[in-house]
Scaffold this motif. Structure first.
Motif, PDB file in Angstrom:
ATOM      1  N   ALA A   1      53.853  82.992  48.780  1.00 37.96           N
ATOM      2  CA  ALA A   1      53.003  82.181  47.907  1.00 37.96           C
ATOM      3  C   ALA A   1      53.700  81.057  47.463  1.00 37.96           C
ATOM      4  N   PHE A   2      54.836  80.946  47.312  1.00 43.59           N
ATOM      5  CA  PHE A   2      55.627  79.786  46.971  1.00 43.59           C
ATOM      6  C   PHE A   2      55.517  78.687  47.808  1.00 43.59           C
ATOM      7  N   LYS A   3      55.467  79.068  49.186  1.00 42.14           N
ATOM      8  CA  LYS A   3      55.395  77.921  50.431  1.00 42.14           C
ATOM      9  C   LYS A   3      53.945  77.231  50.215  1.00 42.14           C
ATOM     10  N   VAL A   4      53.133  77.923  49.856  1.00 43.70           N
ATOM     11  CA  VAL A   4      51.653  77.329  49.845  1.00 43.70           C
ATOM     12  C   VAL A   4      51.801  76.570  48.306  1.00 43.70           C
TER      13      VAL A   4
ATOM     14  N   ALA B   1      53.884  75.439  46.470  1.00 40.02           N
ATOM     15  CA  ALA B   1      54.759  74.433  46.353  1.00 40.02           C
ATOM     16  C   ALA B   1      54.005  72.964  46.903  1.00 40.02           C
ATOM     17  N   ALA B   2      53.345  73.272  48.178  1.00 41.81           N
ATOM     18  CA  ALA B   2      52.790  71.990  48.596  1.00 41.81           C
ATOM     19  C   ALA B   2      51.704  71.830  47.901  1.00 41.81           C
ATOM     20  N   LEU B   3      50.982  72.575  47.402  1.00 37.44           N
ATOM     21  CA  LEU B   3      49.522  72.277  46.678  1.00 37.44           C
ATOM     22  C   LEU B   3      50.065  71.489  45.459  1.00 37.44           C
ATOM     23  N   LEU B   4      50.842  72.158  44.614  1.00 41.89           N
ATOM     24  CA  LEU B   4      51.225  71.608  43.282  1.00 41.89           C
ATOM     25  C   LEU B   4      52.461  70.636  43.310  1.00 41.89           C
ATOM     26  N   LEU B   5      53.604  70.946  43.712  1.00 43.54           N
ATOM     27  CA  LEU B   5      54.795  69.888  43.705  1.00 43.54           C
ATOM     28  C   LEU B   5      54.642  69.024  44.450  1.00 43.54           C
ATOM     29  N   ILE B   6      53.995  68.845  45.609  1.00 48.74           N
ATOM     30  CA  ILE B   6      54.093  67.424  46.525  1.00 48.74           C
ATOM     31  C   ILE B   6      53.223  66.385  45.691  1.00 48.74           C
ATOM     32  N   PRO B   7      51.983  66.447  45.213  1.00 52.29           N
ATOM     33  CA  PRO B   7      51.507  65.522  44.300  1.00 52.29           C
ATOM     34  C   PRO B   7      52.107  65.169  43.103  1.00 52.29           C
ATOM     35  N   SER B   8      52.954  66.202  42.463  1.00 55.20           N
ATOM     36  CA  SER B   8      53.502  65.591  41.476  1.00 55.20           C
ATOM     37  C   SER B   8      55.019  64.918  41.711  1.00 55.20           C
ATOM     38  N   ILE B   9      55.368  65.305  42.728  1.00 57.31           N
ATOM     39  CA  ILE B   9      56.758  64.591  43.330  1.00 57.31           C
ATOM     40  C   ILE B   9      56.139  62.994  43.807  1.00 57.31           C
ATOM     41  N   ALA B  10      54.948  62.981  44.179  1.00 58.49           N
ATOM     42  CA  ALA B  10      54.618  61.541  44.596  1.00 58.49           C
ATOM     43  C   ALA B  10      54.468  60.877  43.488  1.00 58.49           C
ATOM     44  N   LEU B  11      53.640  61.487  42.531  1.00 60.18           N
ATOM     45  CA  LEU B  11      53.429  60.698  41.293  1.00 60.18           C
ATOM     46  C   LEU B  11      54.717  60.332  40.498  1.00 60.18           C
ATOM     47  N   LEU B  12      55.557  61.225  40.326  1.00 59.07           N
ATOM     48  CA  LEU B  12      57.041  61.046  39.813  1.00 59.07           C
ATOM     49  C   LEU B  12      57.629  59.988  40.404  1.00 59.07           C
ATOM     50  N   PHE B  13      57.776  59.952  41.790  1.00 60.02           N
ATOM     51  CA  PHE B  13      58.257  58.876  42.557  1.00 60.02           C
ATOM     52  C   PHE B  13      57.672  57.583  42.389  1.00 60.02           C
ATOM     53  N   GLN B  14      56.296  57.342  42.265  1.00 60.41           N
ATOM     54  CA  GLN B  14      55.634  56.262  41.946  1.00 60.41           C
ATOM     55  C   GLN B  14      56.184  55.824  40.493  1.00 60.41           C
ATOM     56  N   THR B  15      56.045  56.550  39.536  1.00 66.56           N
ATOM     57  CA  THR B  15      56.516  56.232  38.240  1.00 66.56           C
ATOM     58  C   THR B  15      57.958  55.857  38.095  1.00 66.56           C
ATOM     59  N   LEU B  16      58.749  56.471  38.771  1.00 66.42           N
ATOM     60  CA  LEU B  16      60.361  56.066  38.767  1.00 66.42           C
ATOM     61  C   LEU B  16      60.470  54.761  39.581  1.00 66.42           C
ATOM     62  N   ALA B  17      59.766  54.535  40.801  1.00 63.71           N
ATOM     63  CA  ALA B  17      59.872  53.227  41.449  1.00 63.71           C
ATOM     64  C   ALA B  17      59.402  52.033  40.604  1.00 63.71           C
TER      65      ALA B  17
END
Length: 121
Positions: free
Chosen positions: A5-8, A10-26
């Motif tokens: 369940a974590f594999k699924v 992680a991709a559904l929730l963490l990846i969009p959060s990582i992308a948003l965090l990356f954009q903010t930090l960049a």
């Protein structure tokens, strides 16, 4: 929560959060990069975000391939026997798609940081 369940999720929730965090930090790192006239911080943020997105996408696609190879229960018109497997397969496919989309988004943002100067206004 199981590892499958974590594999699924992680991709559904963490990846969009990582992308948003990356954009903010960049975005926050651009003034510093312009001041010191180097883009290494932007590239380091991009590499870290891209690697996290790729890993989570690969985990979701691994789960999708595992579910595709798993034998499904025989379902009849009046039965919901195959519903959990079908639902898990759909969620894994959606997770792999979301992961692929956001990995592409982070990669294109890195390409823009690579091509354009941080001081460009």
């Amino acid at each position: 929560m199981t590892l499958r369940a974590f594999k699924v999720w992680a991709a559904l929730l963490l990846i969009p959060s990582i992308a948003l965090l990356f954009q903010t930090l960049a975005y926050a790192a651009v003034p510093h990069s312009c001041t010191v006239q180097t883009a290494w911080l932007l590239h380091a943020l991009s590499i870290a975000a891209l690697l996290a997105c790729v890993v989570a996408t690969l985990l979701a696609s691994h789960e999708l391939h595992r579910l595709r190879g798993e034998p499904q229960a025989e379902a009849t018109l009046d039965s919901d026997a195959a519903a959990p497997v079908v639902r898990q397969g759909f969620m894994a496919a959606a997770a792999a798609g979301v992961g692929l989309l956001f990995t592409l988004v982070v990669g294109m943002q890195w390409f823009a940081a690579w091509v354009l100067s941080p001081c460009l206004q």
